[in-house]
Design an enzyme around this catalytic site. Sequence first.
Site, PDB file in Angstrom:
ATOM      1  N   HIS A 288       0.812  -1.215   0.000  1.00  0.00           N
ATOM      2  CA  HIS A 288       0.000   0.000   0.000  1.00  0.00           C
ATOM      3  C   HIS A 288       0.847   1.267   0.000  1.00  0.00           C
ATOM      4  O   HIS A 288       0.282   2.370  -0.068  1.00  0.00           O
ATOM      5  CB  HIS A 288      -0.960   0.011   1.190  1.00  0.00           C
ATOM      6  CG  HIS A 288      -2.198  -0.783   0.950  1.00  0.00           C
ATOM      7  ND1 HIS A 288      -3.380  -0.226   0.530  1.00  0.00           N
ATOM      8  CD2 HIS A 288      -2.433  -2.116   1.048  1.00  0.00           C
ATOM      9  CE1 HIS A 288      -4.291  -1.171   0.388  1.00  0.00           C
ATOM     10  NE2 HIS A 288      -3.741  -2.328   0.706  1.00  0.00           N
TER      11      HIS A 288
ATOM     12  N   HIS B 269       7.355  -7.549   3.654  1.00  0.00           N
ATOM     13  CA  HIS B 269       5.939  -7.259   3.877  1.00  0.00           C
ATOM     14  C   HIS B 269       5.031  -8.420   3.501  1.00  0.00           C
ATOM     15  O   HIS B 269       4.187  -8.840   4.292  1.00  0.00           O
ATOM     16  CB  HIS B 269       5.506  -6.015   3.106  1.00  0.00           C
ATOM     17  CG  HIS B 269       4.036  -5.741   3.249  1.00  0.00           C
ATOM     18  ND1 HIS B 269       3.482  -5.283   4.421  1.00  0.00           N
ATOM     19  CD2 HIS B 269       2.993  -5.920   2.393  1.00  0.00           C
ATOM     20  CE1 HIS B 269       2.175  -5.176   4.280  1.00  0.00           C
ATOM     21  NE2 HIS B 269       1.848  -5.559   3.059  1.00  0.00           N
TER      22      HIS B 269
END
Length: 719
Positions: A222, A273
């Site tokens: 994101h 991530h």
Amino acid sequence: IGSMKAAVLIQRWYRRYMARLEMRRRYTWNIFQSIEYAGEQDQLQLSSFFTFMLDNFTQLNGNGPDLISQLLDPVVDPWLDRETCYNLIHVPESYTGPRLSFPLSVADTNALLSAFKDQQTLHARYVLQLLYETKKLLKQMPNIVHLSTSYYKEITICGDLHGRLDDLLLIFYKNGLPSAETLYVFNGDFVDRGKKSVEVVILLFAFLLLYPDYMHLNRGNHEDHIMNLRYGFTKEVMQKYKTHGREILQLFQDVFSLLPIATVIDGKILIVHGGISDQTDLDFLSSIERHKVKSALRFPRCSLEHLDISQSCRQTKRTRSTDSSRPSSSRSQNKNQRTSNTRQDSAASTSSSSSSSSSSSSLCSPRTPSCLSPHAFPSSPCMPYSVNVLQVPFLDSLSSVPLPSPSQHEQEWKQIVDILWSDPKIQDGCSPNTFRGGGCYFGPDVTQRLLLQHGLQLLIRSHECKQEGYEFCHSGKVITIFSASNYYEEGSNRGAYVKLGRELVPRFYQYQVSRTTRKLTLTQRVRAAEGSALRALKEKLFAHRSELMAGFQQYDQNNTGRVSVCEWALVLESVLRLDLPWRTLRPHLARLAPDGSLEYQSCFEDMGPGIPLPQVTPNLAETLFRYRTDIEIIFNIIDKDHSGLISIEEFRQTWRLFSAHLGVAIDDSAIDDLARSIDFNKDGSIDFTEFLEAFRVVHKLDSKDQQLHEKMDGEKRTG
């Protein structure tokens, strides 16, 4: 003896009650997660369309790529190139927020913490300067940061925060502020979804500048300006900084692309991530120019100028498949296996495979709605690199063209996408993550191979919400850590962080930010989350009403309005592809007839449109309900000043892009009539936000769910 029997009966009842509650909790979780991943797939499909249009078409009715390039290849304002541009911004005397001085001091970070707790906003002048300083620092950092516990007592790793300021403040309260004694690694996804993304990321960057040796940030999927358009960060910045919002967003884009992509502790623990693939190469990742990947959703340029299309076979115009609403007769029980098989079938239909090629993938073709062609846009390839034929959409047709060999930039992009987007799976192997839409599913064997190759013993990743805030998999070799509590709904999940000392044994700390949630019983928490999930699911059904009705009617040849529960479940899964336990959910979604058959019209009884517009035909209205977010994204690209108003001509441009994206014909005269009718004050401008409000699903009978829950709970107590 009587008391013993009573105790046994009570125990048996309690176990049944808790089992039912756990079942409700699990399907609620599945609904939330399936809808979340479906949204990510929609974003990938939209961005892949933008990429292809930008790369391969000089015009779309005169306007397409010019508009798209504003999103994908924004031109940097020369004003931003001047390092001291922020000095030209005046800070009025009336401003009562923090006044930062650089280099930052502890007093500055304390002032930020106090201001954000008091709902204050940092002035744009200081935001720009903070971003400039962060950019300068990140440019000096490697792609993979190496840390050692020999220098620090403990290292704290936090997962996704997604704009939840309260979670970040609670972590700092429980664990301490970043300092020489308290070192942090925040593992990406700082922004989007939550309402305080600006405050979260400013605090993280401020502590990074204050303590660059004790504060470390990995990039998440994101930290991407295209994702930010759909999931809220872009809108939040523009609402909070109306004057300098565009400049701030451009700087955020640069800063996000400079974030490191991995952290290694003591040469033994890898922190990324998302995950890995069977092609992940840490040595290669260490050498790439990470800042070139501004967006993982922006596929490297692959222009048609370099592809041989002269001999390509033009296919017929893309239309609705005659079998599009027909339920599939069989489905794999495991969604990972399902997506793998689907992708393999697709690859097999377009190419031959090389035995030496990898099975992993980068951006997957989204789960294509049945109203669209089964061929995805080429710029979101979920194909292994062994695929040597590409199905290219030319708005109204498809052409088969040979794929070029991957360039260096493409290989770098793919490595980063796999790191940011991948998820672990139980089965061995590496398969395209078509359920989420990007990266891959990697199995225990892939994890073991990478750990052995680099002398590692543990992989810590985030990217997935977990009910307890963390989860082990792959025989304890992979840990998922997620730090945003109440992610889907109040009480839906705990947040957590993990601490590592010199012995490298993980210790977990859980929390939940919500005074309201703590006062609720377990049953009340499950009921609240379940209600929210079912409302979202009903909106999905409403948005696909015509497709679902067509599917039901194929089984209902006599127009009785009824099908069997099995047929109903098959239709829902074939159209929505959410991999949900439809039979279990049936009492919440549809009504049974006295003979045990299902009245399929009852699926839509509880919902209706927001503000009906007489100029909108039912078919167009359903299209608007279904693709409302996509339309809003296209509108936001056109609305350069984010005023919420666009001209009638810009409204037409929105529809041209939208109809090209969907591959469906939308009559220009109908759009012109609609545009004129919603220009309420006849000034040539349209309030697009107000227009979209007409296409929100309204739940007519929200109280019905509450009554059903109370009835079911009453039955359980007496059962």
